[in-house]
Design an enzyme around this catalytic site. Structure first.
Site, mmCIF file in Angstrom:
data_model
loop_
_atom_site.group_PDB
_atom_site.id
_atom_site.type_symbol
_atom_site.label_atom_id
_atom_site.label_comp_id
_atom_site.label_asym_id
_atom_site.label_seq_id
_atom_site.Cartn_x
_atom_site.Cartn_y
_atom_site.Cartn_z
ATOM 1 N N ASN A 188 58.548 56.214 64.236
ATOM 2 C CA ASN A 188 59.495 55.155 63.887
ATOM 3 C C ASN A 188 58.772 54.013 63.197
ATOM 4 O O ASN A 188 57.548 53.889 63.286
ATOM 5 C CB ASN A 188 60.216 54.627 65.127
ATOM 6 C CG ASN A 188 59.324 53.804 66.028
ATOM 7 O OD1 ASN A 188 58.593 54.355 66.865
ATOM 8 N ND2 ASN A 188 59.370 52.490 65.885
ATOM 9 N N CYS A 189 59.534 53.183 62.463
ATOM 10 C CA CYS A 189 59.002 51.926 61.946
ATOM 11 C C CYS A 189 59.811 50.808 62.582
ATOM 12 O O CYS A 189 60.324 50.967 63.683
ATOM 13 C CB CYS A 189 59.030 51.884 60.426
ATOM 14 S SG CYS A 189 60.676 51.928 59.697
ATOM 15 N N ALA A 190 59.974 49.694 61.921
ATOM 16 C CA ALA A 190 60.626 48.538 62.540
ATOM 17 C C ALA A 190 62.093 48.787 62.859
ATOM 18 O O ALA A 190 62.603 48.322 63.873
ATOM 19 C CB ALA A 190 60.497 47.322 61.630
#
Length: 537
Positions: free
Chosen positions: A472-474
């Site tokens: 995942n990212c932000a």
């Protein structure tokens, strides 16, 4: 390759999330240590000044240790297994590389064209990292070394050695391989990086002289690349790296903010590089205009439901600077609007820069208020009012242009869909879906409010059998599947509260929002449970 690059960009965002709070705390400390703002209580050697100096020293932590944060943060996002061990390995090997560089420069500095006798910092091209006097490769060097360690970890961590060598397997094996790999890498860095530093100096001069066009192009690329997840590669070298100023705009701005706050000299004259951190203005001023256009073009019977969707995503964009939940409500149904958004955002930043607005304005309104408006207001209120007037003018431009195009081309923006109800899905909805059998038989220890949401996504991806990788990212849950053909439509994901889905072969990005770390945790718990059932069966 695109999937790998996207995952890499998302992993870089892990340490970046720490900078916003730290920047606000540094800004507050600077504000409360400024006698022009709070009076004589802020004079040096007062208790007030001492207390805020202590707080400021702690707030500088992430800025002073950026390299270490990126070294540790990258394995958290990219390691396929034992992420914590990968982070430890990256930390050790990165320090090993810097010790090698330090010794090579100490004994063979003239060969590399480096005067190692110089003090670290300034124009020397060297820096103290964890007490090691080494070449200042910034976050570029940190990311490069950490990426090598992640590759070694993913490839060799599970390697089985003979029993009598068992003590050297796992993390020990990665450290051994990294030790010998860093010798030639350190030599190449000593050989090449001083020349790169000269090139960076030339680039800084070019970009600073590019003026308004440079700011426009930078901001346009930062926006237009958001759907690919590659926008991190645009702003990171500028904001946190050495693209236009040593150690990045954010750290440089905070280090000189007190100086800028106490002078009446136009800040653009003192810090023209601050034009490359104006991209946050589109988050603050464009988002309300876009949301208003969506609301007033929605069908009258759906406006209340549209408003329920738009208020939280718009507040997230304006206050926190996270725009993806809003942007992904129209990116897929009206791509031309997103292109227009990138053009207008770039034009807004360039216009502000042309009229003298600069600073560290890459985040949301909270960030802008603490790091720019409050400390600068006393002596630079003219710049702030200029920014406000231009920003609000673009809010109106966004509203008028978006509304006109939505009506002209009949874009299916929120509230204008013909065959899809505008809906926010609650935990009650998830439970009802589970009772109806649409989520399968899911029950795990530690379940919480994110479990049902994760279950919706897992079901939409075709179940645990179809999952290859999870990161995942932000704001995005990034999934690689084995067979993209069995993945359900975007509507299935939206039933779990997703704002949209990016599809690229077997690589998928589900736009979740700021809850994505919690959703990912539950997603992986469900995934592990599914795999366990397969083994037992």
């Amino acid at each position: 390759m695109m999937e790998k690059v996207q995952r890499f960009g998302g992993a870089m965002f892990t340490p970046v999330l720490l900078f916003s709070f730290s920047g606000i705390m540094v800004a507050l400390a600077i504000i409360f240590k400024n006698p022009m703002i709070v009076g004589n209580i802020a004079n040096e050697r007062t208790v007030w000044y001492g207390v805020w100096s202590v707080l400021e020293s702690g707030a500088w932590t992430v800025f002073n240790q950026m390299e270490l944060l990126f070294v540790i943060g990258l394995p958290i996002g990219l390691a396929k297994k034992a992420n914590a061990r990968a982070a430890m390995e990256a930390f050790v090997i990165y320090l090993t590389c810097n010790y090698f560089i330090s010794s090579m420069l100490e004994y063979f500095g003239p060969f590399f064209g480096v005067d190692f006798a110089q003090e670290a910092g300034g124009d020397s091209g060297m820096k103290l990292i964890a007490g090691i006097k080494t070449l200042d490769t910034g976050i570029i060097g940190a990311i490069f070394i950490s990426a090598i360690v992640v590759w070694l970890h993913n490839r060799y961590f599970d390697t089985k050695l003979p029993d009598f060598l068992g003590i050297f397997q796992g993390s020990s094996l990665i450290a051994i391989l990294g030790f010998f790999a860093m010798l030639p890498i350190a030599f190449l860095i000593c050989l090449v990086w001083p020349k790169i530093q000269m090139g960076i100096g030339s680039m800084q001069t070019f970009l600073a002289s590019a003026g308004t066009f440079g700011v426009w192009l930078y901001t346009f690329l930062e926006r237009i690349l958001i759907p690919t997840g590659l926008h991190h590669f645009i702003y990171t070298p500028f904001v946190y790296g050495p693209a236009v100023v040593e150690n990045g705009i954010t750290k440089y701005w905070m280090a000189h903010l007190n100086e800028y706050a106490q002078t009446t000299t136009p800040i653009k004259q003192l810090f023209p590089q601050g034009g490359f951190a104006l991209h946050g203005n589109s988050k603050i001023f464009a988002s309300p205009g876009i949301a208003a256009a969506f609301y007033f073009t929605a069908k009258s019977d759906k406006r209340k439901k549209v408003l329920a969707i738009l208020i939280p995503v718009t507040l997230t964009a304006v206050l926190a600077g996270i725009t993806e939940p809003l942007e992904f409500t129209f990116l897929f149904v009206a791509p031309p609007l997103f292109v227009l958004h990138a053009v207008l955002a770039a034009t807004m930043a360039a216009t502000m820069y042309f009229f003298g607005v600069v600073g560290d304005m890459g985040g949301g309104f909270i960030d802008l208020l603490a790091k720019n408006w409050i400390p600068l207001f006393a002596n630079h209120k003219g710049m702030i009012f200029t920014q406000l007037i231009i920003g609000l003018s673009f809010t109106l431009i966004y509203f008028v242009v978006f509304r006109a195009l939505i009506l002209k081309f009949n874009f299916a923006t929120p509230g204008r869909e013909e065959d899809q109800e505008v809906k926010l899905y609650s935990k009650k909805d998830y439970k009802e879906a589970k009772k109806a059998g649409t989520l399968g038989d899911v029950a795990i220890a530690g379940a919480n409010q994110y479990t049902d949401q994760a279950a919706v996504y897992l079901e939409a991806f075709g179940g645990s059998d179809n999952i290859e990788k999870v990161t995942n990212c932000a704001t995005r849950l990034r999934i690689t599947v084995k067979d993209e053909g069995i993945v359900l439509t975007d509507g299935a994901f939206k039933e779990g509260g997703a704002h949209g889905v990016v599809r690229n072969g077997t690589a998928f990005q589900v736009i979740v929002g700021l809850d994505v770390p919690q959703v990912r945790e539950q997603f992986e718990n469900l995934l592990a449970l599914g795999n366990e059932h397969q083994i037992n069966d």
